[in-house]
Motif scaffolding. Structure first.
Motif, mmCIF file in Angstrom:
data_model
loop_
_atom_site.group_PDB
_atom_site.id
_atom_site.type_symbol
_atom_site.label_atom_id
_atom_site.label_comp_id
_atom_site.label_asym_id
_atom_site.label_seq_id
_atom_site.Cartn_x
_atom_site.Cartn_y
_atom_site.Cartn_z
ATOM 1 N N MET A 1 -3.497 -19.076 1.588
ATOM 2 C CA MET A 1 -2.306 -18.303 1.290
ATOM 3 C C MET A 1 -2.700 -16.832 1.194
ATOM 4 S SD MET A 1 0.300 -18.660 -1.978
ATOM 5 C CE MET A 1 0.786 -20.312 -1.594
ATOM 6 N N SER A 2 -2.083 -15.997 1.981
ATOM 7 C CA SER A 2 -2.403 -14.574 1.935
ATOM 8 C C SER A 2 -1.688 -13.911 0.766
ATOM 9 C CB SER A 2 -1.995 -13.905 3.242
ATOM 10 O OG SER A 2 -0.601 -14.002 3.417
ATOM 11 N N HIS A 3 -2.164 -12.745 0.441
ATOM 12 C CA HIS A 3 -1.586 -12.014 -0.674
ATOM 13 C C HIS A 3 -0.842 -10.787 -0.186
ATOM 14 C CE1 HIS A 3 -4.611 -14.373 -2.935
ATOM 15 N NE2 HIS A 3 -3.601 -14.439 -3.764
ATOM 16 N N TYR A 4 -0.034 -10.260 -1.057
ATOM 17 C CA TYR A 4 0.686 -9.029 -0.748
ATOM 18 C C TYR A 4 -0.262 -7.850 -0.862
ATOM 19 C CZ TYR A 4 4.904 -11.815 -1.154
ATOM 20 O OH TYR A 4 5.866 -12.763 -0.976
ATOM 21 N N GLU A 5 0.094 -6.790 -0.178
ATOM 22 C CA GLU A 5 -0.706 -5.561 -0.191
ATOM 23 C C GLU A 5 -0.829 -5.038 -1.620
ATOM 24 O OE1 GLU A 5 0.570 -2.579 2.647
ATOM 25 O OE2 GLU A 5 0.183 -1.045 1.133
ATOM 26 N N THR A 6 -2.035 -4.649 -1.985
ATOM 27 C CA THR A 6 -2.260 -4.047 -3.298
ATOM 28 C C THR A 6 -2.973 -2.714 -3.113
ATOM 29 O OG1 THR A 6 -4.386 -5.117 -3.631
ATOM 30 C CG2 THR A 6 -2.466 -6.279 -4.461
ATOM 31 N N ARG A 7 -2.802 -1.852 -4.083
ATOM 32 C CA ARG A 7 -3.511 -0.574 -4.103
ATOM 33 C C ARG A 7 -3.639 -0.117 -5.554
ATOM 34 N NH1 ARG A 7 1.759 0.734 -2.693
ATOM 35 N NH2 ARG A 7 2.684 2.457 -3.829
ATOM 36 N N GLN A 8 -4.568 0.767 -5.789
ATOM 37 C CA GLN A 8 -4.750 1.337 -7.125
ATOM 38 C C GLN A 8 -4.022 2.667 -7.214
ATOM 39 O OE1 GLN A 8 -6.263 -1.631 -8.808
ATOM 40 N NE2 GLN A 8 -6.497 0.194 -10.019
ATOM 41 N N VAL A 9 -3.324 2.887 -8.299
ATOM 42 C CA VAL A 9 -2.721 4.181 -8.616
ATOM 43 C C VAL A 9 -3.179 4.501 -10.029
ATOM 44 C CG1 VAL A 9 -0.599 5.473 -8.994
ATOM 45 C CG2 VAL A 9 -0.730 3.832 -7.106
ATOM 46 N N GLY A 10 -4.143 5.382 -10.148
ATOM 47 C CA GLY A 10 -4.714 5.680 -11.456
ATOM 48 C C GLY A 10 -5.347 4.422 -12.022
ATOM 49 N N THR A 11 -4.912 4.027 -13.220
ATOM 50 C CA THR A 11 -5.466 2.828 -13.852
ATOM 51 C C THR A 11 -4.578 1.603 -13.632
ATOM 52 O OG1 THR A 11 -4.377 3.376 -15.928
ATOM 53 C CG2 THR A 11 -6.667 4.159 -15.623
ATOM 54 N N SER A 12 -3.563 1.717 -12.806
ATOM 55 C CA SER A 12 -2.683 0.576 -12.568
ATOM 56 C C SER A 12 -2.901 0.005 -11.166
ATOM 57 C CB SER A 12 -1.216 0.971 -12.766
ATOM 58 O OG SER A 12 -0.843 1.955 -11.839
ATOM 59 N N THR A 13 -2.550 -1.264 -11.029
ATOM 60 C CA THR A 13 -2.631 -1.946 -9.746
ATOM 61 C C THR A 13 -1.219 -2.171 -9.236
ATOM 62 O OG1 THR A 13 -4.652 -3.067 -10.440
ATOM 63 C CG2 THR A 13 -3.478 -4.001 -8.559
ATOM 64 N N VAL A 14 -0.980 -1.742 -8.013
ATOM 65 C CA VAL A 14 0.347 -1.851 -7.406
ATOM 66 C C VAL A 14 0.334 -2.998 -6.408
ATOM 67 C CG1 VAL A 14 2.119 -0.679 -6.051
ATOM 68 C CG2 VAL A 14 0.687 0.624 -7.652
ATOM 69 N N VAL A 15 1.312 -3.882 -6.528
ATOM 70 C CA VAL A 15 1.506 -4.989 -5.596
ATOM 71 C C VAL A 15 2.834 -4.744 -4.894
ATOM 72 C CG1 VAL A 15 1.752 -7.483 -5.347
ATOM 73 C CG2 VAL A 15 0.273 -6.546 -7.133
ATOM 74 N N GLN A 16 2.842 -4.919 -3.557
ATOM 75 C CA GLN A 16 4.067 -4.627 -2.820
ATOM 76 C C GLN A 16 4.519 -5.832 -1.991
ATOM 77 O OE1 GLN A 16 4.007 -1.387 0.050
ATOM 78 N NE2 GLN A 16 6.074 -0.870 -0.623
ATOM 79 N N PRO A 17 5.386 -6.676 -2.590
ATOM 80 C CA PRO A 17 5.958 -7.768 -1.806
ATOM 81 C C PRO A 17 6.918 -7.211 -0.754
ATOM 82 C CG PRO A 17 6.684 -7.890 -4.100
ATOM 83 C CD PRO A 17 5.853 -6.668 -3.950
ATOM 84 N N THR A 18 7.010 -7.914 0.363
ATOM 85 C CA THR A 18 7.908 -7.463 1.434
ATOM 86 C C THR A 18 8.867 -8.584 1.811
ATOM 87 O OG1 THR A 18 6.321 -8.156 3.109
ATOM 88 C CG2 THR A 18 6.210 -5.870 2.386
ATOM 89 N N GLY A 19 10.008 -8.185 2.338
ATOM 90 C CA GLY A 19 10.984 -9.159 2.827
ATOM 91 C C GLY A 19 11.739 -9.837 1.703
ATOM 92 N N ARG A 20 11.791 -11.153 1.785
ATOM 93 C CA ARG A 20 12.560 -11.934 0.821
ATOM 94 C C ARG A 20 11.637 -12.482 -0.272
ATOM 95 N NH1 ARG A 20 17.553 -13.374 2.783
ATOM 96 N NH2 ARG A 20 17.614 -15.289 1.596
ATOM 97 N N LEU A 21 12.030 -12.264 -1.517
ATOM 98 C CA LEU A 21 11.263 -12.793 -2.645
ATOM 99 C C LEU A 21 12.060 -13.975 -3.197
ATOM 100 C CD1 LEU A 21 8.688 -12.441 -4.206
ATOM 101 C CD2 LEU A 21 9.808 -10.696 -5.581
ATOM 102 N N ASN A 22 11.847 -15.130 -2.565
ATOM 103 C CA ASN A 22 12.630 -16.323 -2.894
ATOM 104 C C ASN A 22 11.683 -17.483 -3.222
ATOM 105 O OD1 ASN A 22 11.561 -17.029 -0.440
ATOM 106 N ND2 ASN A 22 13.487 -16.807 0.683
ATOM 107 N N MET A 23 12.215 -18.702 -3.219
ATOM 108 C CA MET A 23 11.407 -19.857 -3.623
ATOM 109 C C MET A 23 10.226 -20.106 -2.698
ATOM 110 S SD MET A 23 13.909 -22.990 -2.747
ATOM 111 C CE MET A 23 13.432 -24.026 -1.386
ATOM 112 N N VAL A 24 10.244 -19.551 -1.511
ATOM 113 C CA VAL A 24 9.116 -19.689 -0.597
ATOM 114 C C VAL A 24 8.032 -18.663 -0.932
ATOM 115 C CG1 VAL A 24 8.393 -19.511 1.819
ATOM 116 C CG2 VAL A 24 10.573 -20.609 1.235
#
Length: 111
Positions: A1-24
């Motif tokens: 299972m692949s993961h969503y794109e992540t990046r660091q912004v200062g001391t926080s971790t940003v996750v960026q889901p794309t498309g539909r965030l549903n039961m799948v």
């Protein structure tokens, strides 16, 4: 299972889901957020600027991530939600719990 794109912004971790965030897609986000917290990232930002649709499963993944982050002494914040996502957050009143910000860069400003 692949993961969503992540990046660091200062001391926080940003996750960026794309498309539909549903039961799948929600289990993947839930797992990724839990993994980030387990690996020491407790200041999480979920950038929803490229999320076209969210349902109760997606909301559940966000709440699960929020709970995990707070138990680790951090927080989870929402950045740049689309109109549909913002509407669902408001209708479910989760906008009172999941703090939204204009951008991922501004999510932890002042903290």
């Amino acid at each position: 299972m692949s993961h969503y794109e992540t990046r660091q912004v200062g001391t926080s971790t940003v996750v960026q889901p794309t498309g539909r965030l549903n039961m799948v897609a929600a289990p993947r986000l839930r797992e990724q957020l839990r993994g980030l917290v387990e690996n020491g990232s407790s200041r999480l930002v979920v950038d929803l600027s490229r999320t076209d649709f969210i349902d109760s499963s997606g909301l559940g993944a966000l709440v699960s991530g929020l709970k995990a982050a707070r138990q680790a002494g951090g927080d989870l914040r929402i950045a740049a939600p689309t109109a549909q996502v913002q509407s669902v957050l408001a209708l479910t009143r989760l906008d009172r719990v999941l703090t939204t910000h204009d951008s991922a860069d501004a999510a932890f400003d002042g903290d």
